[in-house]
Design a protein around this motif. Structure first.
Motif, PDB file in Angstrom:
ATOM      1  N   GLU A  78      -3.284   0.789   9.685  1.00 28.75           N
ATOM      2  CA  GLU A  78      -3.145   2.196  10.107  1.00 28.75           C
ATOM      3  C   GLU A  78      -1.775   2.432  10.744  1.00 28.75           C
ATOM      4  OE1 GLU A  78      -5.739   0.318  10.706  1.00 28.75           O
ATOM      5  OE2 GLU A  78      -7.506   1.353   9.909  1.00 28.75           O
ATOM      6  N   MET A 112      -7.959  -1.900   7.646  1.00 28.60           N
ATOM      7  CA  MET A 112      -7.339  -1.508   6.385  1.00 28.60           C
ATOM      8  C   MET A 112      -6.532  -2.686   5.835  1.00 28.60           C
ATOM      9  SD  MET A 112      -5.139   1.947   6.456  1.00 28.60           S
ATOM     10  CE  MET A 112      -4.910   2.940   5.030  1.00 28.60           C
ATOM     11  N   ASN A 113      -6.848  -3.179   4.641  1.00 30.73           N
ATOM     12  CA  ASN A 113      -6.056  -4.307   4.120  1.00 30.73           C
ATOM     13  C   ASN A 113      -4.804  -3.793   3.404  1.00 30.73           C
ATOM     14  OD1 ASN A 113      -6.569  -3.744   1.394  1.00 30.73           O
ATOM     15  ND2 ASN A 113      -8.422  -5.003   1.367  1.00 30.73           N
ATOM     16  N   TYR A 133      -3.804  -3.769   0.264  1.00 36.69           N
ATOM     17  CA  TYR A 133      -3.981  -2.952  -0.938  1.00 36.69           C
ATOM     18  C   TYR A 133      -4.310  -1.499  -0.560  1.00 36.69           C
ATOM     19  CZ  TYR A 133      -4.220  -7.378  -3.507  1.00 36.69           C
ATOM     20  OH  TYR A 133      -3.934  -8.608  -4.053  1.00 36.69           O
ATOM     21  N   GLU A 134      -5.161  -1.346   0.467  1.00 32.79           N
ATOM     22  CA  GLU A 134      -5.538   0.016   0.886  1.00 32.79           C
ATOM     23  C   GLU A 134      -4.339   0.766   1.466  1.00 32.79           C
ATOM     24  OE1 GLU A 134     -10.229  -0.740   2.018  1.00 32.79           O
ATOM     25  OE2 GLU A 134      -8.678  -1.291   3.441  1.00 32.79           O
ATOM     26  N   ARG A 182      -2.225   1.931  -1.393  1.00 28.97           N
ATOM     27  CA  ARG A 182      -2.795   3.087  -2.094  1.00 28.97           C
ATOM     28  C   ARG A 182      -2.540   4.385  -1.326  1.00 28.97           C
ATOM     29  NH1 ARG A 182      -8.274   0.862  -3.045  1.00 28.97           N
ATOM     30  NH2 ARG A 182      -7.187  -1.056  -3.544  1.00 28.97           N
ATOM     31  N   VAL A 183      -2.755   4.344   0.000  1.00 34.12           N
ATOM     32  CA  VAL A 183      -2.557   5.544   0.828  1.00 34.12           C
ATOM     33  C   VAL A 183      -1.092   5.988   0.761  1.00 34.12           C
ATOM     34  CG1 VAL A 183      -2.529   6.431   3.200  1.00 34.12           C
ATOM     35  CG2 VAL A 183      -4.476   5.082   2.397  1.00 34.12           C
ATOM     36  N   GLU A 242      -1.181  -2.662  -8.204  1.00 36.17           N
ATOM     37  CA  GLU A 242      -1.308  -1.745  -7.059  1.00 36.17           C
ATOM     38  C   GLU A 242      -0.009  -0.975  -6.819  1.00 36.17           C
ATOM     39  OE1 GLU A 242      -3.873  -0.903  -5.281  1.00 36.17           O
ATOM     40  OE2 GLU A 242      -5.373  -2.418  -5.803  1.00 36.17           O
TER      41      GLU A 242
END
Ligand SMILES: [Mg+2]
Length: 308
Positions: free
Chosen positions: A42, A65-66, A68-69, A72-73, A102
């Motif tokens: 974050e 949040m890893n 990859y996440e 993506r964000v 990704e």
């Protein structure tokens, strides 16, 4: 330290939940760029948006949040153009493919090998900085430094669609230097260029709200895209802009109307976009209002109602 003219040094953001990894990577890379660290996903997202780093070293395995996440964000943000490199202890082909799919440009594996980390990160840092540099060249007017017509054409359509979705009022100001041809003829083209630079500077200084886009539309004509601005607000802005130019008091020795300084005429228009209207109409209405300002004796701002 990698630097390009007009850009300063490169910026790297390290996003890793391990302080130890942050320290090792910082020590390896501190000579090539300015380094910032985030402790979790974050925070990484927030810092990436605030800092616009050239390269983000993104740990894949983080609690919450890893990596990859986070990737993506960030990739969903329209203005995002940092190069993401994943940092992982996995070396399998599967992980390699996942990272690239990704949207990462590359990855580095733990444990860190100094020469490899430095070489790979340097290469992507340089590429990203060069991309920024070229994009700047493509979008900016060489003489005045404000955005160019190409960028205007792109942005007016983009802002039109954004205001259509938000059902908000979009305004446009068209600004033309009064008797510029006579200024050029009497003082020469170099003085003319200096005058255009001064005009662009004054426009940039006067456009302080976020999202306002100052562009050189062509010749001595400039345009400012005014997001979330109503017609009344646009006209007030235009009138205020005329005053700013009068205060600049740039001498104009060759005006037939005897006014001793450089002034501008401004045309404005505004509308809430609908599916039945077009950005080109907004440009035409502002341009028509500019023509009326000229007719009315110049050095004034006129609002043109949106419509055909
Ligand atoms: Mg980790």
């Amino acid at each position: 330290m990698l630097e390009l003219p007009g850009q300063g040094k490169g910026v790297i953001l390290i996003v890793d939940d391990s302080k130890m990894n942050q320290q090792i990577l910082s020590a390896m890379l501190k000579d090539i760029a300015e380094i910032h660290c985030a402790d979790h996903g974050e925070e990484g997202v927030m810092m990436a948006q605030a800092l616009h780093p050239n390269v983000i070293l993104l740990d894949v395995e983080m609690p919450g949040m890893n990596g990859y996440e986070v990737c993506r964000v960030l990739k969903q943000k329209p203005s995002f153009d940092s190069a993401i490199m994943f940092v992982t202890s996995h070396t399998s082909e599967e992980h390699e493919i996942r990272a690239l799919k990704e949207g990462a440009v590359d990855f580095i594996t733990k444990p860190f090998k100094y020469e490899i980390v430095k070489a790979r990160v340097s290469a992507h840092l340089m590429l990203n900085m060069q991309n920024h540099f070229l994009r700047n060249l493509v979008n900016h007017d060489g003489l005045t430094g404000v955005f160019n017509r190409r960028h205007f054409d792109e942005m007016i359509e983009q802002e039109w669609r954004r205001h259509l979705r938000a059902q908000a009022s979009l305004a446009l100001a068209m600004i033309d230097v009064d008797f510029f041809k006579l200024y050029n003829d009497s003082l020469g083209h170099q003085a003319g260029d200096d005058c255009l630079k001064a005009v662009a500077k004054c426009l940039s200084k006067s456009s302080r709200r976020p999202g306002e886009i100052v562009t050189r539309y062509g010749g001595e004509e400039f345009a400012i895209i005014l997001p979330t601005t109503t017609g009344d607000e646009a006209l007030k802005f235009g009138q205020w802009l005329c005053e700013q130019f009068a205060q600049l008091a740039l001498p104009h020795p060759a005006r037939p109307d005897g006014v001793p300084i450089v002034t501008v005429s401004i045309g404005l228009s505004a509308t809430v976009p609908s599916l039945l209207t077009q950005a080109q109409t907004l440009i035409r209405c502002a341009d028509h209002a500019l023509y009326q300002s000229k007719e009315m004796g110049r050095n004034c701002a006129t609002f043109g109602l949106f419509g055909d």
